[in-house]
Design an enzyme around this catalytic site. Sequence first.
Site, PDB file in Angstrom:
ATOM      1  CD  GLU A 120      -2.172  -3.366  -4.617  1.00 38.44           C
ATOM      2  OE1 GLU A 120      -1.450  -2.911  -3.707  1.00 38.44           O
ATOM      3  OE2 GLU A 120      -3.276  -2.878  -4.875  1.00 38.44           O
ATOM      4  CG  ASP A 173      35.211  10.618 -12.764  1.00 37.41           C
ATOM      5  OD1 ASP A 173      34.100  11.127 -12.521  1.00 37.41           O
ATOM      6  OD2 ASP A 173      35.901  10.905 -13.752  1.00 37.41           O
TER       7      ASP A 173
HETATM    8  C1  9WO Z   1       2.239  -3.826  -3.904  1.00 36.41           C
HETATM    9  C2  9WO Z   1       1.972  -5.033  -3.336  1.00 36.41           C
HETATM   10  C3  9WO Z   1       0.964  -5.447  -2.488  1.00 36.41           C
HETATM   11  C4  9WO Z   1       0.962  -6.766  -2.057  1.00 36.41           C
HETATM   12  C5  9WO Z   1       1.966  -7.636  -2.440  1.00 36.41           C
HETATM   13  C6  9WO Z   1       2.988  -7.180  -3.270  1.00 36.41           C
HETATM   14  C7  9WO Z   1       2.971  -5.878  -3.706  1.00 36.41           C
HETATM   15  N1  9WO Z   1       3.809  -5.250  -4.488  1.00 36.41           N
HETATM   16  C8  9WO Z   1       3.358  -4.010  -4.625  1.00 36.41           C
HETATM   17  C9  9WO Z   1       4.015  -3.053  -5.458  1.00 36.41           C
HETATM   18  O1  9WO Z   1       5.097  -3.304  -5.952  1.00 36.41           O
HETATM   19  N2  9WO Z   1       3.359  -1.907  -5.609  1.00 36.41           N
HETATM   20  C10 9WO Z   1       3.940  -0.858  -6.378  1.00 36.41           C
HETATM   21  C11 9WO Z   1       3.806   0.437  -5.637  1.00 36.41           C
HETATM   22  C12 9WO Z   1       3.335  -0.706  -7.723  1.00 36.41           C
HETATM   23  C13 9WO Z   1       4.129   0.286  -8.501  1.00 36.41           C
HETATM   24  C14 9WO Z   1       4.415   1.553  -7.696  1.00 36.41           C
HETATM   25  N3  9WO Z   1       4.719   1.275  -6.331  1.00 36.41           N
HETATM   26  C15 9WO Z   1       5.986   1.274  -5.868  1.00 36.41           C
HETATM   27  C16 9WO Z   1       7.148   1.693  -6.471  1.00 36.41           C
HETATM   28  N4  9WO Z   1       6.306   0.840  -4.666  1.00 36.41           N
HETATM   29  N5  9WO Z   1       7.634   0.919  -4.497  1.00 36.41           N
HETATM   30  C17 9WO Z   1       8.170   1.442  -5.565  1.00 36.41           C
HETATM   31  C18 9WO Z   1       9.572   1.618  -5.703  1.00 36.41           C
HETATM   32  C19 9WO Z   1      10.108   2.246  -6.806  1.00 36.41           C
HETATM   33  C20 9WO Z   1      11.481   2.380  -6.902  1.00 36.41           C
HETATM   34  N6  9WO Z   1      12.282   1.897  -5.944  1.00 36.41           N
HETATM   35  C21 9WO Z   1      11.778   1.289  -4.861  1.00 36.41           C
HETATM   36  C22 9WO Z   1      10.423   1.131  -4.714  1.00 36.41           C
END
Ligand code: 9WO
Length: 252
Positions: A120, A173
């Site tokens: 999370e 660019d």
């Molecule tokens: C999980 C979650 C569950 C219930 C409610 C809210 C929640 N948020 C998250 C969450 O952000 N989980 C992440 C999973 C934790 C860090 C790594 N994870 C992640 C990175 N998911 N999506 C990305 C990401 C990274 C870069 N660009 C887009 C998405």
Amino acid sequence: MRIRIITLFPEMFDGPFGTSIVSRAVRDGLVEITTHQLRDYTTDRHRTVDDEPYGGGAGMVMKPAPLADAVDDLKINARDAGEPEPRVILLSPQGRRFDQATAMELAARDSLILVCGRYEGVDERFIDASVDEEISIGDYVLSGGEPAAIVLVDALTRLIPGVLGSEESAPSDSFASGLGGRLQGPVYTRPAEWDGRHVPEILLSGDHARLERWRQEQSEARTRERRPDLMEPQTPKSRTRDHQAGDGDTGQ
Ligand code: 9WO
């Protein structure tokens, strides 16, 4: 350019980095990419990388110590290799949106450390202590930062001089600097008629001046239709964590 990636799933990178343009760039020594198993930086018998969130809630949170120890170790590694201090980037939906301008900015750096979160999220104290910038590739939740790191590495690698042949040129660019550019218009290949559909006559005409004008018009019409935001003046970029040091940001 040197890229070090901290992850619980190093094998996720084998396919994408072992294929196509990125693998060729690695083979040619234009970019060096290594993955580093976060669990190797734990100190307990069970190699624990996560724990329950303070205050309750669903799921688990990544512990700060293994992440910080991994970053510190890789920075020492970089210094020993004579590299400048690497920029530490956490892939996260809470980050600044990745775009072509950011890709150019990062491609100009010699050394990067990419941190892929899972569960999370990661303990905010690690972000405060060790992360220079959080970057998001878009507004969706993934299972972890790994696919985002793969996207980022792909976009950066294409910008390293010598990676693309003269055939496949890097974006100009004007496109790169904040998408002041346009979307690409339609493209066609043989046959000239397929399934009752014809290639636009102008492409067969050989009139280069008219063709160039047509391509510009197509590009502009498509951009106006699908991405009018690209035609507006750009809003100023939000500041990065670098500029925020000590401003008391709690990330809330
Ligand atoms: C999980 C979650 C569950 C219930 C409610 C809210 C929640 N948020 C998250 C969450 O952000 N989980 C992440 C999973 C934790 C860090 C790594 N994870 C992640 C990175 N998911 N999506 C990305 C990401 C990274 C870069 N660009 C887009 C998405």
